[in-house]
Write an enzyme that holds these catalytic residues in place. Sequence first.
Site, PDB file in Angstrom:
ATOM      1  N   LEU A 243      -5.247   8.471   9.737  1.00 50.20           N
ATOM      2  CA  LEU A 243      -6.217   7.392   9.924  1.00 50.20           C
ATOM      3  C   LEU A 243      -7.650   7.914  10.050  1.00 50.20           C
ATOM      4  O   LEU A 243      -7.926   8.788  10.860  1.00 50.20           O
ATOM      5  CB  LEU A 243      -5.859   6.575  11.168  1.00 50.20           C
ATOM      6  CG  LEU A 243      -6.662   5.297  11.299  1.00 50.20           C
ATOM      7  CD1 LEU A 243      -6.333   4.306  10.188  1.00 50.20           C
ATOM      8  CD2 LEU A 243      -6.430   4.669  12.664  1.00 50.20           C
TER       9      LEU A 243
ATOM     10  N   LYS B 247       1.155   4.442  -2.678  1.00 54.12           N
ATOM     11  CA  LYS B 247       0.887   5.842  -2.327  1.00 54.12           C
ATOM     12  C   LYS B 247       2.119   6.723  -2.589  1.00 54.12           C
ATOM     13  O   LYS B 247       1.981   7.892  -2.962  1.00 54.12           O
ATOM     14  CB  LYS B 247       0.435   5.945  -0.865  1.00 54.12           C
ATOM     15  CG  LYS B 247      -0.986   5.403  -0.648  1.00 54.12           C
ATOM     16  CD  LYS B 247      -2.008   6.219  -1.436  1.00 54.12           C
ATOM     17  CE  LYS B 247      -3.426   5.747  -1.236  1.00 54.12           C
ATOM     18  NZ  LYS B 247      -4.398   6.459  -2.081  1.00 54.12           N
TER      19      LYS B 247
ATOM     20  N   SER C  76     -12.768  -0.467   6.221  1.00 51.92           N
ATOM     21  CA  SER C  76     -11.571  -1.195   5.786  1.00 51.92           C
ATOM     22  C   SER C  76     -10.349  -0.808   6.619  1.00 51.92           C
ATOM     23  O   SER C  76      -9.500  -1.643   6.911  1.00 51.92           O
ATOM     24  CB  SER C  76     -11.305  -0.966   4.294  1.00 51.92           C
ATOM     25  OG  SER C  76     -11.015   0.375   4.054  1.00 51.92           O
TER      26      SER C  76
ATOM     27  N   TYR D 111       0.840  -1.204   0.000  1.00 50.38           N
ATOM     28  CA  TYR D 111       0.000   0.000   0.000  1.00 50.38           C
ATOM     29  C   TYR D 111       0.875   1.254   0.000  1.00 50.38           C
ATOM     30  O   TYR D 111       0.653   2.198  -0.771  1.00 50.38           O
ATOM     31  CB  TYR D 111      -0.911  -0.034   1.228  1.00 50.38           C
ATOM     32  CG  TYR D 111      -1.710   1.223   1.476  1.00 50.38           C
ATOM     33  CD1 TYR D 111      -2.886   1.466   0.765  1.00 50.38           C
ATOM     34  CD2 TYR D 111      -1.315   2.161   2.431  1.00 50.38           C
ATOM     35  CE1 TYR D 111      -3.639   2.624   1.005  1.00 50.38           C
ATOM     36  CE2 TYR D 111      -2.057   3.309   2.678  1.00 50.38           C
ATOM     37  CZ  TYR D 111      -3.213   3.541   1.960  1.00 50.38           C
ATOM     38  OH  TYR D 111      -3.940   4.683   2.199  1.00 50.38           O
TER      39      TYR D 111
HETATM   40  P1  NDP Z   1     -12.387   1.844   1.371  1.00 47.88           P
HETATM   41  O1  NDP Z   1     -11.682   0.517   1.388  1.00 47.88           O
HETATM   42  O2  NDP Z   1     -13.440   2.100   2.392  1.00 47.88           O
HETATM   43  O3  NDP Z   1     -13.058   2.052  -0.058  1.00 47.88           O
HETATM   44  C1  NDP Z   1     -12.385   1.690  -1.211  1.00 47.88           C
HETATM   45  C2  NDP Z   1     -13.267   2.019  -2.405  1.00 47.88           C
HETATM   46  O4  NDP Z   1     -12.569   1.605  -3.589  1.00 47.88           O
HETATM   47  C3  NDP Z   1     -14.589   1.281  -2.381  1.00 47.88           C
HETATM   48  O5  NDP Z   1     -15.598   2.119  -2.895  1.00 47.88           O
HETATM   49  C4  NDP Z   1     -14.353   0.100  -3.318  1.00 47.88           C
HETATM   50  O6  NDP Z   1     -15.597  -0.275  -3.896  1.00 47.88           O
HETATM   51  C5  NDP Z   1     -13.404   0.731  -4.353  1.00 47.88           C
HETATM   52  N1  NDP Z   1     -12.567  -0.260  -5.023  1.00 47.88           N
HETATM   53  C6  NDP Z   1     -11.807  -1.239  -4.457  1.00 47.88           C
HETATM   54  N2  NDP Z   1     -11.192  -1.959  -5.407  1.00 47.88           N
HETATM   55  C7  NDP Z   1     -11.578  -1.435  -6.604  1.00 47.88           C
HETATM   56  C8  NDP Z   1     -11.310  -1.768  -7.951  1.00 47.88           C
HETATM   57  N3  NDP Z   1     -10.532  -2.804  -8.283  1.00 47.88           N
HETATM   58  N4  NDP Z   1     -11.877  -1.026  -8.936  1.00 47.88           N
HETATM   59  C9  NDP Z   1     -12.694   0.015  -8.613  1.00 47.88           C
HETATM   60  N5  NDP Z   1     -12.989   0.382  -7.354  1.00 47.88           N
HETATM   61  C10 NDP Z   1     -12.443  -0.347  -6.364  1.00 47.88           C
HETATM   62  O7  NDP Z   1     -11.231   2.958   1.404  1.00 47.88           O
HETATM   63  P2  NDP Z   1     -11.140   4.270   2.325  1.00 47.88           P
HETATM   64  O8  NDP Z   1     -12.395   5.034   2.207  1.00 47.88           O
HETATM   65  O9  NDP Z   1     -10.629   3.881   3.651  1.00 47.88           O
HETATM   66  O10 NDP Z   1      -9.970   5.075   1.576  1.00 47.88           O
HETATM   67  C11 NDP Z   1     -10.270   6.007   0.551  1.00 47.88           C
HETATM   68  C12 NDP Z   1      -9.021   6.773   0.208  1.00 47.88           C
HETATM   69  O11 NDP Z   1      -8.536   7.426   1.377  1.00 47.88           O
HETATM   70  C13 NDP Z   1      -7.869   5.910  -0.310  1.00 47.88           C
HETATM   71  O12 NDP Z   1      -7.196   6.564  -1.354  1.00 47.88           O
HETATM   72  C14 NDP Z   1      -6.964   5.770   0.907  1.00 47.88           C
HETATM   73  O13 NDP Z   1      -5.617   5.558   0.536  1.00 47.88           O
HETATM   74  C15 NDP Z   1      -7.162   7.124   1.551  1.00 47.88           C
HETATM   75  N6  NDP Z   1      -6.835   7.089   2.969  1.00 47.88           N
HETATM   76  C16 NDP Z   1      -7.648   6.418   3.850  1.00 47.88           C
HETATM   77  C17 NDP Z   1      -7.313   6.369   5.186  1.00 47.88           C
HETATM   78  C18 NDP Z   1      -8.169   5.666   6.190  1.00 47.88           C
HETATM   79  O14 NDP Z   1      -7.750   5.592   7.360  1.00 47.88           O
HETATM   80  N7  NDP Z   1      -9.327   5.160   5.837  1.00 47.88           N
HETATM   81  C19 NDP Z   1      -6.094   7.018   5.691  1.00 47.88           C
HETATM   82  C20 NDP Z   1      -5.324   7.681   4.673  1.00 47.88           C
HETATM   83  C21 NDP Z   1      -5.703   7.724   3.376  1.00 47.88           C
HETATM   84  P3  NDP Z   1     -15.937  -1.698  -4.565  1.00 47.88           P
HETATM   85  O15 NDP Z   1     -15.480  -2.751  -3.596  1.00 47.88           O
HETATM   86  O16 NDP Z   1     -17.425  -1.636  -4.730  1.00 47.88           O
HETATM   87  O17 NDP Z   1     -15.222  -1.731  -5.873  1.00 47.88           O
END
Ligand code: NDP
Length: 279
Positions: free
Chosen positions: A211, A181, A216, A177
């Site tokens: 965070l 990034k 997830s 991951y």
């Molecule tokens: P989630 O895991 O909650 O959501 C991921 C999303 O991506 C879902 O909508 C999923 O939908 C979609 N997805 C996964 N695989 C695919 C694929 N192969 N093709 C298309 N869509 C896909 O992630 P977060 O909300 O936690 O994170 C969102 C962003 O925030 C990311 O860029 C992450 O790096 C960043 N971030 C998050 C943090 C956190 O603590 N949560 C901290 C720092 C950054 P589906 O399964 O329906 O395809």
Amino acid sequence: AKMLLVGATLAAALTGTRATCSAGSLRGARVLVTGASTGIGEQLAYCYARLGAQVVITARRENVLQQVARRCAQLGAQKALYVTGDMATTSDPSRVVKFAVDELGGLDYLVLNHIGRYSFSPWSGDVHHVRGLMEVNFLSYVQLASAALPSLEKSKGSIVVVSSLLGEFPTPFTAPYTATKFAVNGFFCTLQHELAMRSSDVSLTISILGLVDTESAMEKVRVVPYPAGEAALHVVRAGSLRQKESFYPWYTHLVCLVRDWCPFFRDVIIQKVATQDTP
Ligand code: NDP
């Protein structure tokens, strides 16, 4: 004045009230949000919807996207459409952008947010997983941006990249991951320079998040998280103000500023904290 206006409009989005129509607001803006079926992407879609934008959301799961799009319409989106797409396949990023541009008659915001699944564990030597995650978390971002740039140039629009503190500051147990990034930050920081050097009207915002309490992320660590709705609002604000970089929550900026001050103690602390936080 624009900052105050955008701030007030965004405060309305946070409190759930309908934003008023005003210059500087996002009313009517044509927005594509990726990874919008859950987590921060879902909250981003709701923020834009509350502000009266025209929203296209994408992810893989159609039934979930349908529900999110319905909610966006209830919250006040001028348009709320969805298109399924798997960002692990090479043809889907451009197909998704084409759908948004055709349906909305152009594009003002491309919000890159999706990520593939990964585990919080020591690297097992699985190169296949790293390659797959690079495709979803990085290469598809490049393809989406490349497909959207001609429309964004026309609209003087914006690319908003949702990134992570781990893309600036490596910690144990997240090697695949973290690698994706770092790639995202490196590529889009470089693109920022090139857009500036050719006086492009396209803005590019990179939001560095710590965070956040998405399902997830909560599966992986036990650190106290920050709310996804607030994180989403922060990203929407940074993008609409055309900031180059933004940090949420506050400590992410501090960490980036001091990370190289005392590398020995930094690494001792990181390794200790990471060991305690492993589920
Ligand atoms: P989630 O895991 O909650 O959501 C991921 C999303 O991506 C879902 O909508 C999923 O939908 C979609 N997805 C996964 N695989 C695919 C694929 N192969 N093709 C298309 N869509 C896909 O992630 P977060 O909300 O936690 O994170 C969102 C962003 O925030 C990311 O860029 C992450 O790096 C960043 N971030 C998050 C943090 C956190 O603590 N949560 C901290 C720092 C950054 P589906 O399964 O329906 O395809």
